[in-house]
Design a protein around this motif. Structure first.
Motif, PDB file in Angstrom:
ATOM      1  N   LEU A 190      44.044  30.814  29.902  1.00 55.41           N
ATOM      2  CA  LEU A 190      43.199  30.113  30.851  1.00 55.41           C
ATOM      3  C   LEU A 190      42.369  31.110  31.651  1.00 55.41           C
ATOM      4  CD1 LEU A 190      42.803  27.231  31.738  1.00 55.41           C
ATOM      5  CD2 LEU A 190      44.408  27.644  33.570  1.00 55.41           C
ATOM      6  N   ARG A 191      43.079  32.166  32.101  1.00 56.62           N
ATOM      7  CA  ARG A 191      42.395  33.157  32.913  1.00 56.62           C
ATOM      8  C   ARG A 191      41.246  33.786  32.146  1.00 56.62           C
ATOM      9  NH1 ARG A 191      44.824  35.502  37.301  1.00 56.62           N
ATOM     10  NH2 ARG A 191      46.474  34.188  38.113  1.00 56.62           N
ATOM     11  N   CYS A 244      38.392  31.519  32.120  1.00 56.90           N
ATOM     12  CA  CYS A 244      37.699  31.498  33.406  1.00 56.90           C
ATOM     13  C   CYS A 244      36.795  32.712  33.549  1.00 56.90           C
ATOM     14  CB  CYS A 244      38.696  31.485  34.544  1.00 56.90           C
ATOM     15  SG  CYS A 244      39.709  30.030  34.521  1.00 56.90           S
ATOM     16  N   ASP A 261      37.680  29.813  39.377  1.00 54.18           N
ATOM     17  CA  ASP A 261      38.118  28.449  39.087  1.00 54.18           C
ATOM     18  C   ASP A 261      36.993  27.455  39.279  1.00 54.18           C
ATOM     19  OD1 ASP A 261      40.570  29.400  38.652  1.00 54.18           O
ATOM     20  OD2 ASP A 261      41.484  28.636  40.481  1.00 54.18           O
TER      21      ASP A 261
END
Lengths: 568, 173
Positions: B2-3, B6, B106
């Motif tokens: 996920l990071r 992002c 985010d």
């Protein structure tokens, strides 16, 4: 669990002007009705019949205080506690949160996931979570974030739950609780570590109607604020975990952050259970979902430990899976969705900027129209109460109440009363403990009232304790006097005792007459006593007590009987 | 994972910023371009060196079943599987973006504070509105299909055939 679900179901039925729902009522009795755990989104089949007490007695109890039990297996348990936050409106919407309202009336367009609606965070929910975290000694993250946890289920209309996975509101902390064994009178202090506390949305409720092959969805609960409290795997048995949850519940209720009504689903617990041989690495864990009474927590965990040990002893392997607890059978059952198949696809929630908890008022932006939450509270007088553990310690150190009794007194909210009775009304500490922990608590239970709503005034209670501590009334008469006081409150204790003839029999003549009666009626027992069976003394004593209706001191009677028999 | 995603997003948004600035300048000099879209005049064609990218992950039957479950999309034919492979291939290009030292992002609102409202009941009691889109309603309840019914266990033989065939072709090429 079964009982509470019945209650919920009936509530639903009553509210729903149940013309069309008759089939549900009929299927209730046929045990085809199913309740759904809406948080995990799976079905738990339950029979809506009464708890069979015979089955309850089959329960296993294995707590040996963390010592190896069960042929050398160790069990390890971690808990996730979902506590509904006591707030008037929901976590992200302005809809109400009252329990038991007509279906889908406490729902805003946001709760029903209408396109274009946006979440607006409730300050009270944040404050409640911060207060709870402070009371549990957690480290509060001054910046926390929200995530979306996805799953498809009808009671989660958005297709995701807003939660805090990556940056929760608080981490760490610990709770000292009192371990209470359910089979012995053993109590001891233990401590468990907490991992994190996060804010999240509750889901709606589903009622399954199998006959017609449909689910009925009520979104009244969807979006209510939850605190999820995650513990470290620090528990060893069902008793251990249940004791922790009881204490945690007391703390939340004292703080006023959760109403703690487990039967209404205000607190639900998931337990992660694994077993291993001492020295070996930890075993594979299973998760037992949605336990909503302390009794079910204990039974479900102990049952799951038994099951895992049995599987392993027979050469099987434990699968990492989600199970539910069937209160009717006292068994855990595998659920259809295996955990490894679930993919929650966590994503950052783009509609909510980071949540900031300010240290104090000084860092709050003055031009903002937003409310805020600060760590330091100035002058609001919030923290003028004692948490349960402090209350217990006070009772123990100041008044010498043993732990086993202080637990009971504090749990029933009798701490304030105890303090007043002893310090303002000069009551004896032992007599006060004795009366409060037994007669008074069962009196309150019978009256179905809280300690604060007792029909008996503190003056009357103090009077009664004084009479009791002088030995002028027996403990069995106490409940009669209390009940009488609640009916006719203007009477004094003395008048009631006088009227009901409850004074202790003090004249030895009456007692001796009763003893004579018993001895002449039971010549066999007298003979066996003469042969050396000393335990016959107790038999005689109870018989005499029965004649005197419990209005005499047992030890006094026993000594009189002994004198008499020895002279025979 | 996920990071990383992002990080990529952040870089893309930086790129977009440059684009906006360019447009801003363009306004001063070319009034005709005032209403021009943010899309560049000419397409930029970068040649991608696919060999430098990570290899395509193996797509086996279990993975396809998992994807079908969570996306509610069926890949029940060869075209579907091909599309999946192509999608992964395209997405792999993101590995070319340099994200060293870039903080994952985010939301574009992350320099703001979350707004907090007071705890007042201001909404609800609008059953008609809430249920206005429901196709089936009973006694003020939404009616849904029963429970979480897993996708039917279909015959996946055709998929294993396709998968097997593709792998052979790959080996050949």
């Amino acid at each position: 669990m079964a009982a509470s679900t019945i209650k919920n179901a009936e509530l639903f039925l009553n509210l729903a002007s149940p013309l069309r729902l008759k089939h549900i009522r009929s299927s209730l009795s046929n045990s085809k009705y199913i309740s759904v755990c809406s948080v995990c989104g799976s079905i738990h089949q339950r029979n809506f019949s009464k708890y069979s007490s015979a089955k309850l007695n089959q329960r296993v109890n294995i707590d040996k205080g963390g010592k190896p039990s069960h042929k050398g297996w160790h069990s390890i348990i971690g808990l996730e506690i979902h506590a509904q936050i006591k707030s008037a409106s929901k976590l992200f919407s302005g809809a109400g949160t009252q329990f038991g309202m007509s279906p889908n009336t406490q729902v805003s367009l946001f709760d029903a996931a209408f396109p274009g609606t946006l979440p607006v965070l409730n300050q009270k929910c944040v404050q409640a979570a911060v207060r709870t975290a402070q009371a549990l000694g957690c480290h509060i993250n001054q910046v926390s974030k929200f995530d979306r946890k996805h799953y498809f289920y009808a009671d989660m209309p958005a297709g995701y739950q807003i939660t805090q996975q990556r940056h929760p509101l608080a981490v760490g902390g610990s709770l000292t609780y009192v371990f209470q064994c359910s089979t012995t009178s053993r109590v001891e202090r233990r401590s468990a570590r907490l991992l994190q506390i996060q804010l999240e949305q509750d889901s709606g409720k589903s009622l399954h109607d199998l006959e017609n092959g449909i689910s009925l969805i009520d979104l009244n609960r969807a979006g209510v604020g939850l605190m999820e409290i995650v513990t470290a795997p620090d528990f060893t048995s069902g008793d251990d975990a249940a004791s922790f949850v009881k204490d945690l519940r007391d703390i939340l209720v004292t703080l006023g952050t959760c109403d703690g009504r487990m039967a209404e689903g205000s607190m639900r617990v998931d337990a992660n259970v694994s077993v291993h041989r001492p020295g070996d690495p930890l075993g594979t864990r299973t998760e037992v979902k949605n336990l909503n009474s302390t009794k079910n927590i204990r039974l479900a965990i102990d049952n799951e430990i038994e099951r895992q040990i049995e599987v392993l002893e027979n050469g099987g392997i434990i699968e990492n899976e989600t199970r539910s607890f069937d209160a009717e059978d006292g068994q855990t059952i595998a659920m259809r969705d295996k955990e490894k198949l679930l993919d929650y696809r966590f994503l950052p929630e783009p509609n909510l900027p980071p949540l900031v908890i300010h240290l104090d008022d000084s860092t709050v932006p003055s031009e903002s129209s937003s409310l805020f939450v600060t760590l330091r509270r100035n002058g609001s007088g919030y923290d003028n109460f004692c948490l349960p553990e402090q209350q217990r310690l006070m009772l123990e150190t100041k008044y010498g109440v043993p732990l086993i009794h202080s637990v009971v007194l504090v749990r029933h909210g009798l701490f304030d009363l105890y303090e007043k009775l002893v310090s303002n009304h000069n009551c004896d500490t032992r007599a006060t403990t004795a009366i409060l922990k037994t007669s008074y608590i069962s009196f309150l239970d019978d009256q179905r009232v809280d300690a604060t709503e007792s029909p008996v005034t503190i003056q009357q209670l103090a009077q009664l304790i004084h009479i009791f501590q002088r030995g002028e009334i027996s403990s069995s008469s106490l409940s009669i006097v209390l009940n009488e006081l609640s009916v006719s409150s203007q009477l004094s204790c003395q008048t009631i005792i006088e009227e009901k003839g409850l004074w202790m029999v003090s004249s030895n003549e009456v007692i001796l007459a009763a003893i004579d009666e018993v001895l002449t009626k039971n010549p066999q027992n007298v003979k066996s006593y003469k042969k050396g069976k000393v335990n016959q003394l107790k038999v005689f004593t109870t018989k005499v007590m029965k004649i005197l209706e419990g209005k005499a001191s047992a030890s006094h009677i026993q000594s009189l009987i002994k004198d008499k028999l020895d002279k025979y | 994972m996920l990071r990383v995603a992002c990080k990529r997003l952040r870089v893309f948004s930086t790129r977009l910023d440059c684009l906006f600035n360019f447009q801003h300048c363009a306004k001063d000099f070319k009034p005709a371009a005032l209403y021009a879209s943010k899309v560049p005049d000419k397409p930029t064609v970068d040649s991608i060196d696919y060999d430098s990218l990570p290899e395509l992950p193996e797509i086996d039957l279990a993975l396809v079943e998992q994807l079908e479950r969570i996306s509610l999309v069926e890949f029940n034919n060869e075209a579907g599987l091909l599309r999946l492979r192509e999608a992964v291939k395209i997405a792999n290009q993101l590995h070319l973006v340099d994200t060293d030292g870039v903080e994952p992002m985010d939301t574009v609102l992350e320099d703001r504070e979350c707004y907090l409202r007071s705890d007042n009941v201001t909404d609800g009691n609008c059953v008609e509105d809430v249920m206005s889109n429901a196709s089936k309603v009973e006694e003020q309840y939404f009616v849904a299909p029963p429970g979480n019914i897993p996708m039917k266990k279909r015959d996946k033989d055709h998929l294993s055939n396709i998968l097997g065939k593709k792998e052979e072709e790959d080996e050949d090429s």
